[in-house]
Design a protein around this motif. Sequence first.
Motif, short mmCIF file in Angstrom:
data_model
loop_
_atom_site.label_atom_id
_atom_site.label_comp_id
_atom_site.label_asym_id
_atom_site.label_seq_id
_atom_site.Cartn_x
_atom_site.Cartn_y
_atom_site.Cartn_z
N TYR A 242 -7.59 10.97 -15.91
CA TYR A 242 -7.00 10.41 -14.68
C TYR A 242 -8.01 10.53 -13.54
O TYR A 242 -8.23 9.57 -12.80
N ASP A 243 -8.63 11.70 -13.39
CA ASP A 243 -9.61 11.89 -12.32
C ASP A 243 -10.80 10.94 -12.48
O ASP A 243 -11.28 10.38 -11.49
N ARG B 4 0.79 12.06 -9.87
CA ARG B 4 0.13 13.35 -9.70
C ARG B 4 1.15 14.49 -9.79
O ARG B 4 0.91 15.49 -10.46
N GLU C 149 0.83 -1.20 0.00
CA GLU C 149 0.00 0.00 0.00
C GLU C 149 0.87 1.26 0.00
O GLU C 149 0.53 2.25 -0.63
N GLU D 275 1.24 6.71 -6.85
CA GLU D 275 0.16 7.64 -7.17
C GLU D 275 0.60 9.09 -6.96
O GLU D 275 0.29 9.96 -7.77
N ALA E 17 -10.78 8.04 -13.83
CA ALA E 17 -10.34 6.66 -13.55
C ALA E 17 -10.00 6.45 -12.08
O ALA E 17 -9.85 5.31 -11.64
N ASN E 18 -9.88 7.54 -11.31
CA ASN E 18 -9.49 7.45 -9.90
C ASN E 18 -10.46 8.26 -9.03
O ASN E 18 -10.05 9.23 -8.37
N PRO E 19 -11.73 7.86 -8.99
CA PRO E 19 -12.72 8.66 -8.27
C PRO E 19 -12.50 8.70 -6.74
O PRO E 19 -13.01 9.61 -6.09
N ALA E 20 -11.75 7.78 -6.20
CA ALA E 20 -11.50 7.78 -4.75
C ALA E 20 -10.44 8.79 -4.35
O ALA E 20 -10.31 9.13 -3.17
N GLN E 21 -9.69 9.29 -5.32
CA GLN E 21 -8.63 10.27 -5.06
C GLN E 21 -9.21 11.68 -5.13
O GLN E 21 -10.17 11.93 -5.84
#
Length: 75
Positions: A52-53, A27, A16, A23, A55-59
């Motif tokens: 990118y955003d 960024r 992790e 990640e 594809a990475n909704p949790a970020q």
Amino acid sequence: MSSPVLTLISADDPFEQIVAQAEAAVRAGYIADYLAADQATRAWIRYEVEMYDAANPAQPPLMDEIRGLHLPAAA
């Protein structure tokens, strides 16, 4: 017959940590590329950041950081 062996798994999973570092590097790379780019290239980078955003909704949205680059700093 031997006793079962229990293995303690630490909360700080190295995998992790590696993923989080990767990640953060991606960024930071987008931001550095954006700052170094001309206007046409910046448009393309904004498009890539939107993808990118998505594809990475949790970020947290990276596009918010890109937009924030143009805001005056608070005193």
